[in-house]
Enzyme design. Structure first.
Site, PDB file in Angstrom:
ATOM      1  CG  ASN A 140      -1.960   1.091   1.179  1.00  0.00           C
ATOM      2  OD1 ASN A 140      -1.854   2.028   0.399  1.00  0.00           O
ATOM      3  ND2 ASN A 140      -2.976   0.970   2.008  1.00  0.00           N
ATOM      4  CG  ASN A 145      -5.091   4.642  -3.694  1.00  0.00           C
ATOM      5  OD1 ASN A 145      -5.017   3.668  -2.950  1.00  0.00           O
ATOM      6  ND2 ASN A 145      -4.090   5.013  -4.491  1.00  0.00           N
ATOM      7  CG  ASP A 146      -6.069   2.324   1.574  1.00  0.00           C
ATOM      8  OD1 ASP A 146      -5.312   2.265   0.586  1.00  0.00           O
ATOM      9  OD2 ASP A 146      -5.668   2.271   2.751  1.00  0.00           O
ATOM     10  N   GLY A 166      -5.948  -2.855   0.257  1.00  0.00           N
ATOM     11  CA  GLY A 166      -5.410  -1.510   0.054  1.00  0.00           C
ATOM     12  C   GLY A 166      -4.120  -1.423  -0.734  1.00  0.00           C
ATOM     13  CG  ASP A 168      -1.426   1.765  -3.637  1.00  0.00           C
ATOM     14  OD1 ASP A 168      -0.203   1.510  -3.644  1.00  0.00           O
ATOM     15  OD2 ASP A 168      -1.946   2.543  -2.818  1.00  0.00           O
ATOM     16  CG  ASP A 333      -8.446 -14.720 -17.148  1.00  0.00           C
ATOM     17  OD1 ASP A 333      -7.796 -15.360 -16.315  1.00  0.00           O
ATOM     18  OD2 ASP A 333      -9.692 -14.635 -17.134  1.00  0.00           O
ATOM     19  CD  GLU A 362      -6.079 -19.017 -16.584  1.00  0.00           C
ATOM     20  OE1 GLU A 362      -6.084 -19.382 -15.410  1.00  0.00           O
ATOM     21  OE2 GLU A 362      -6.967 -18.280 -17.088  1.00  0.00           O
TER      22      GLU A 362
END
Length: 617
Positions: A140, A145-146, A166, A168, A333, A362
């Site tokens: 964090n 910006n949490d 949290g 980032d 993905d 993937e």
């Protein structure tokens, strides 16, 4: 007013085509001059945009409005434009000629980035070492910006794996020096795109707006700063692409452009997860359809990539991201669940624009034929994939068996040997990404029962086998975690990455003896690998395992590296005689990890231990 239906839980909900917006938005948000993709389809979304009776017009040198596409939902219009070579950067004015209150929409045309293939869009090769990070759980760097007002998921509780923690992008930028010291050359981040879902948003795989970087991660500014900082250090960035599905709260799901934007079923239909149906010569059509068009979950609507508007939306976003942020490649993905013809189109568009860019998919399947079907291969079959490489689950199952199952004719380390013996099916097996675990799987250290010898042996294999090695954040500290009862337990916080952490394992002083033993193991192998021409670009020769002992060589004209793994429960005597084809002419073996030099003579290798030797004359 038309109704468009999407499915959530076990019920079909109707979303009315009445977007509550005060302005119109363009997707893509901008474009560039000098791009090979110079025929751009601009999707404009806004309240009754298609009902402008006077139509649409563009007056800009080098820009031509080729076609106006109106669809089922009047809140959307798709404008096909062409951008000529003479077009200059500037603000293109798109005029919406309504009878009252005409509107002008600004669409920026930028100068394209310089340095493609050198400063960005570099791709990754077998010379790289990749490090996978789940941003919410790594560090964090900006507590402000949490939580972001207005977003659906307001959770912030590090005491549970079900909520956001949290972490980032700033937190990752703050620790680039740590990663580079470890030997990392490339960062692969789990998705960074806005994921404005009600819960479990830490993983990021349910997009809600492709053209926004999640503000809880720091938004566009923090992403650009991370990429620029990484590039300044000679490191690369791989972004996670999700083409197959979006989140239920994606704006195109909440307000469908057209019914066929999604794969629609009369009742909720899950994918059957049977990749075999795609190449099975005896497969029933309905089983193929369920595999490709079924939904992953009720919260992730399945995009209809055979729809031309959907395809353009996704391809243009991929190109836009590379040019806008300067990333170096893509991990894709759920590759097997996409429309594979669409994927070939998307991959080609990226390779045409950025010849050095890398894409690996993937391919969580079982069997080398299954996996190789989805990448560039040597089969003479109707469908030919242009995907460069896979995340090599087959090699993973091989090393996992080697470390957890007794040696047998087809068990234990023989499975690893057999898997690699089938590399002839790939156009270039050196491009496959090899790994021990990831954000969806139990940590390998837990898989091997927290046995340090097994874990170090697996890591020695990872950094010396063919392919591109990748570790999941914390693997360098022998992190534990299993997916039962919840995958959140393999997504724990990196100690020291968050305010108030008692231990800081980014620093030597915060690590236990065991932590640093593994960290040092990774450090030595990764940094040796950086200078090893044989491992990065050389050939591979393997000898079939005997009595649990598996030996292979990486070599070129400049260097020979010998790797011996003892997967038996007892110590073994290793003789160089069997390996004369590769050892003749050499007299000295240097242990890559300990730096000890010894003559080439028989030695004893402990149970579940490995040795990496550089041979010299």
């Amino acid at each position: 007013m038309k109704k468009f239906f999407v499915m959530s839980a076990f019920v079909c909900f109707a979303f009315m085509a009445t977007a509550q917006q005060s302005s119109y938005k363009c997707y893509p948000t901008n474009w560039w001059t000098g791009m090979k993709w110079n025929k751009v389809q601009i999707m404009i979304h806004g309240d009754s945009i298609a009902n402008a009776k006077g139509g649409f017009s563009i007056v800009y040198p080098g820009i031509k409005l080729e076609k106006i596409n109106k669809v089922e939902n009047a809140n959307y219009v798709f404008l096909d434009i062409s951008i000529a070579a003479i077009a200059k950067p500037g603000i293109v004015k798109i005029k919406v000629n309504r009878e009252s209150n005409p509107v002008t929409i600004d669409f920026e045309l930028k100068a394209k980035r310089q340095g493609r293939g050198v400063d960005f869009a570099q791709g990754v090769t077998s010379a790289d070492f990749m490090y996978l990070i789940l941003p919410d759980r790594f560090s964090n760097g900006d507590p402000s910006n949490d939580r972001v007002a207005g977003m659906r998921d307001q959770s912030l509780n590090r005491d549970t794996v079900y909520n956001r923690h949290g972490g980032d992008l700033k937190g990752i930028t703050n620790h680039l020096e740590y990663l580079q010291q470890l030997g990392v050359t490339t960062l692969w981040l789990n998705p960074v795109i806005e994921n404005d879902m009600p819960g479990r948003t830490e993983h990021g795989y349910a997009f809600t707006d492709h053209y926004k970087i999640d503000p809880r991660l720091g938004g566009e500014k923090a992403y650009q700063q991370l990429i620029d900082s990484a590039h300044e250090r000679g490191m690369k960035i791989i972004q996670d692409a999700v083409y197959n599905h979006v989140g239920l709260y994606h704006f195109t799901v909440q307000d469908l452009p057209m019914k066929e934007w999604l794969h629609q079923w009369s009742e909720y239909t899950n994918t059957n997860f049977k990749d075999q149906t795609l190449f099975d010569p005896y497969a029933a059509s309905i089983e193929k359809k369920k595999m490709a068009d079924g939904w992953f979950t009720q919260q992730m609507p399945d995009l209809n990539e055979s729809n031309a508007f959907v395809a353009n939306f996704l391809i243009q976003h991929a190109l836009w991201t590379v040019e806008e942020f300067g990333i170096d490649g893509w991990r894709i993905d759920t590759y097997a669940y996409n429309d594979l013809d669409f994927m070939n189109r998307c991959n080609k568009a990226l390779m045409d624009e950025y010849p050095h860019i890398t894409m690996f998919g993937e391919t969580w399947v079982h069997g080398v034929p299954n996996q190789s079907y989805f990448v560039q291969n040597n089969y003479n079959i109707p469908f030919k994939s242009n995907l460069q490489a896979a995340t090599d689950f087959q090699a993973l199952w091989g090393i996992q068996d080697a470390m957890t199952k007794d040696f047998g004719w087809s068990d234990g380390v023989n499975n690893l040997y057999t898997t690699l013996a089938q590399d002839f099916v790939y156009k270039d097996p050196m491009r496959n990404v090899i790994f021990l675990d990831n954000h969806d799987m139990s940590r390998f250290y837990s898989v091997v029962g927290e046995n340090m010898d097994k874990y170090k042996t697996a890591l020695s294999w990872l950094f010396t086998c063919r392919g591109i090695p990748e570790i999941y954040y914390g693997d360098e500290l022998a992190t534990t975690g299993v997916t039962s009862p919840n995958d959140g337990y393999v997504r724990l916080d990196f100690p020291g990455g968050f305010p108030g952490d008692v231990l800081n394992k980014f620093e030597l002083s915060g690590r236990t003896v065991q932590d640093h033993e593994i960290w040092r193991h990774v450090f030595e192998l990764a940094n040796f690998r950086k200078k090893s021409s044989a491992i990065r670009f050389g050939k591979m020769m393997q000898f079939y395992p005997e009595d649990g002992v598996y030996t292979y060589f990486r070599y070129d004209d400049k260097q020979t590296v010998m790797v011996v793994m003892n997967t038996a429960k007892t110590d073994k005597t290793i003789s160089f005689t069997k390996y004369a084809e590769r050892t003749n002419g050499f007299t000295v073996a240097t242990d890559v990890l300990t730096k000890a030099k010894t003559p080439l003579k028989d030695f004893t290798l402990g149970s579940y231990k490995a040795v990496v030797l550089e041979l010299t004359k």
